[in-house]
Design an enzyme around this catalytic site. Sequence first.
Site, PDB file in Angstrom:
ATOM      1  N   GLY A 249     -76.513 -37.428 -15.986  1.00  0.00           N
ATOM      2  CA  GLY A 249     -76.444 -38.576 -16.728  1.00  0.00           C
ATOM      3  C   GLY A 249     -76.684 -38.339 -18.222  1.00  0.00           C
ATOM      4  O   GLY A 249     -76.655 -39.082 -18.941  1.00  0.00           O
ATOM      5  N   GLU A 291     -77.945 -32.438 -11.955  1.00  0.00           N
ATOM      6  CA  GLU A 291     -76.526 -32.890 -11.501  1.00  0.00           C
ATOM      7  C   GLU A 291     -75.787 -33.342 -12.621  1.00  0.00           C
ATOM      8  O   GLU A 291     -75.201 -34.496 -12.601  1.00  0.00           O
ATOM      9  CB  GLU A 291     -76.764 -34.125 -10.547  1.00  0.00           C
ATOM     10  CG  GLU A 291     -77.583 -33.423  -9.252  1.00  0.00           C
ATOM     11  CD  GLU A 291     -77.640 -34.634  -8.306  1.00  0.00           C
ATOM     12  OE1 GLU A 291     -77.853 -34.664  -7.188  1.00  0.00           O
ATOM     13  OE2 GLU A 291     -77.667 -35.853  -8.721  1.00  0.00           O
ATOM     14  N   CYS A 362     -49.259 -54.472 -15.139  1.00  0.00           N
ATOM     15  CA  CYS A 362     -49.276 -56.160 -15.436  1.00  0.00           C
ATOM     16  C   CYS A 362     -50.484 -56.655 -15.274  1.00  0.00           C
ATOM     17  O   CYS A 362     -50.889 -57.167 -14.553  1.00  0.00           O
ATOM     18  CB  CYS A 362     -48.050 -56.510 -14.275  1.00  0.00           C
ATOM     19  SG  CYS A 362     -46.469 -56.074 -14.281  1.00  0.00           S
ATOM     20  N   GLU A 363     -51.094 -56.215 -16.418  1.00  0.00           N
ATOM     21  CA  GLU A 363     -52.656 -56.885 -16.576  1.00  0.00           C
ATOM     22  C   GLU A 363     -52.859 -56.927 -17.942  1.00  0.00           C
ATOM     23  O   GLU A 363     -52.989 -55.716 -18.576  1.00  0.00           O
ATOM     24  CB  GLU A 363     -53.278 -55.878 -15.708  1.00  0.00           C
ATOM     25  CG  GLU A 363     -54.877 -56.030 -15.673  1.00  0.00           C
ATOM     26  CD  GLU A 363     -55.196 -56.639 -14.258  1.00  0.00           C
ATOM     27  OE1 GLU A 363     -54.431 -56.772 -13.275  1.00  0.00           O
ATOM     28  OE2 GLU A 363     -56.171 -57.368 -14.154  1.00  0.00           O
TER      29      GLU A 363
HETATM   30  N1  LLP Z   1     -75.993 -37.544  -9.682  1.00  0.00           N
HETATM   31  C1  LLP Z   1     -75.795 -38.810  -9.001  1.00  0.00           C
HETATM   32  C2  LLP Z   1     -76.663 -39.073  -7.787  1.00  0.00           C
HETATM   33  C3  LLP Z   1     -74.927 -39.668  -9.849  1.00  0.00           C
HETATM   34  O1  LLP Z   1     -74.783 -40.773  -9.156  1.00  0.00           O
HETATM   35  C4  LLP Z   1     -74.069 -39.243 -10.881  1.00  0.00           C
HETATM   36  C5  LLP Z   1     -73.197 -40.048 -11.217  1.00  0.00           C
HETATM   37  C6  LLP Z   1     -74.417 -38.211 -11.374  1.00  0.00           C
HETATM   38  C7  LLP Z   1     -75.245 -37.178 -10.701  1.00  0.00           C
HETATM   39  C8  LLP Z   1     -73.603 -37.663 -12.702  1.00  0.00           C
HETATM   40  O2  LLP Z   1     -73.973 -38.145 -13.796  1.00  0.00           O
HETATM   41  P1  LLP Z   1     -73.163 -37.899 -15.119  1.00  0.00           P
HETATM   42  O3  LLP Z   1     -73.881 -36.568 -15.631  1.00  0.00           O
HETATM   43  O4  LLP Z   1     -71.749 -37.616 -15.099  1.00  0.00           O
HETATM   44  O5  LLP Z   1     -73.460 -38.930 -16.058  1.00  0.00           O
HETATM   45  N2  LLP Z   1     -67.821 -44.330 -13.393  1.00  0.00           N
HETATM   46  C9  LLP Z   1     -68.865 -44.208 -14.479  1.00  0.00           C
HETATM   47  C10 LLP Z   1     -69.881 -43.194 -14.412  1.00  0.00           C
HETATM   48  C11 LLP Z   1     -70.535 -43.382 -12.860  1.00  0.00           C
HETATM   49  C12 LLP Z   1     -71.636 -42.379 -12.691  1.00  0.00           C
HETATM   50  C13 LLP Z   1     -71.972 -42.318 -11.121  1.00  0.00           C
HETATM   51  N3  LLP Z   1     -72.871 -41.549 -10.719  1.00  0.00           N
HETATM   52  C14 LLP Z   1     -68.183 -43.771 -15.884  1.00  0.00           C
HETATM   53  O6  LLP Z   1     -67.012 -43.577 -15.954  1.00  0.00           O
HETATM   54  O7  LLP Z   1     -69.007 -43.654 -16.910  1.00  0.00           O
END
Ligand code: LLP
Length: 432
Positions: A249, A291, A362-363
């Site tokens: 995150g 992660e 088309c959106e």
């Molecule tokens: N760990 C878990 C359990 C997660 O659910 C996620 C992301 C991560 C790690 C990795 O998070 P990151 O470091 O990439 O922020 N589609 C959205 C983001 C959804 C994130 C889902 N989970 C976007 O495009 O911003």
Amino acid sequence: MFVSDSLNVNKEGHLTIGGADTLDLAKNFGTPLIVYSEDGIRKNFKFFNSSIQEYYGGNGRVLYASKAFCCKEMCRIAESENAGLDVVSGGEIYTALSVGFPEDRLYFHGNNKTYNELEYAVKSGVGRIIADNIEEIKTLESLAEKYGKKIDVYLRVKPGIDAHTHKFIRTGQIDSKFGFALETGEAMDAVRECTKSKKLNLCGMHCHIGSQIFDPSPFVLAAEVMMKFLSDIQRETGITITELDLGGGFGIKYTENDKPVGLDGYMRPVSEQIKKSAEKYSLPVPYILLEPGRSIAAAEAVTLYTVGAVKKIPNIRNYVSIDGGMTDNPRYILYQAEYTVLNAGKADALPDTTVTVAGKCCETGDLIQENAKIKEVKAGDILAVLTTGAYCYSMASNYNRVERPEVVFVTDGIPRTVIRRETYEQMAQNDI
Ligand code: LLP
């Protein structure tokens, strides 16, 4: 000068990524095209690894969140950088295993893993399964019985923290579909359910409070809440949990408006909190898992599009239409995500116009960016959207039966295809 170190401008004024000229890439591979700097990805893995070394004395591991961008080559790179993988589906497990990724370095997440996925994970010997709900714990017990295996399990815990990010990517608060709540006693009940079973080895806890978070304080708070929970578990059950997965995150820079604190800005206060809490509760400092998804992959890619129609609507806006859109990058339509957009052929020229970049679907909402300031483009020019390495290809679709783009990795300035462009035939191959 740019949001990523992988980007530069050559003497012709063209944008480069990983040392390769984006105009040459567009010409040779076609558009839309997603181009990654492999060196940039590896540099990010190394950065996280050395951070684990520095702040936890090496007692931990980086798990690349493959949902950010999953393909065979990405798994090979993660493997060679000694990372594990956070996987969330049978498909991600399959992709990793198909390139010989060590199964014990796979951590299987998800709020509603199907029976088939869990069975596949257990049969394949996936390292850790992060149980999200009681039904899953029960299924894991029966699978352990069926296969005569002991399963290493974590629990996903909602630490009750409301991180300040887009509501669709916030996950740590009580009103979330992910995990067991602490406040209601649900998480402790899940611990008891696991410890009742002789076949489940409850060895870790997990939390993930959301994505694209800039402020380190919710991470610090989550670390303390989780450590307190480990202490509560020890008191109530006598079990010492020795692994703690703090999720991902970490916020990154998409535009000049984003001001991330950098990896050290999270690692230092969080690791200090973990050590302080370990002392306070007389617990060992757990093995720490992180992660990162976005912070490994996002800034290391650009998407190249060819400009088609340019429509100037006086006193309203100028539309620049491209040969891709929400099918290869749904992040604007989903989250109004901000991006830096460039005329790739005049990458060092100052912006002289404001445009709305529109996709070909088309959106009406199929936009990549509104009111982007760029150096004027005309039909046939190459438009680059920066920082598209995470949650773009992985969230791509075939809406309007648009084929998904080709993905290229550049290493030492040399490009190679890692995902071929989809064909019409492939899109229709499951139709009967
Ligand atoms: N760990 C878990 C359990 C997660 O659910 C996620 C992301 C991560 C790690 C990795 O998070 P990151 O470091 O990439 O922020 N589609 C959205 C983001 C959804 C994130 C889902 N989970 C976007 O495009 O911003």
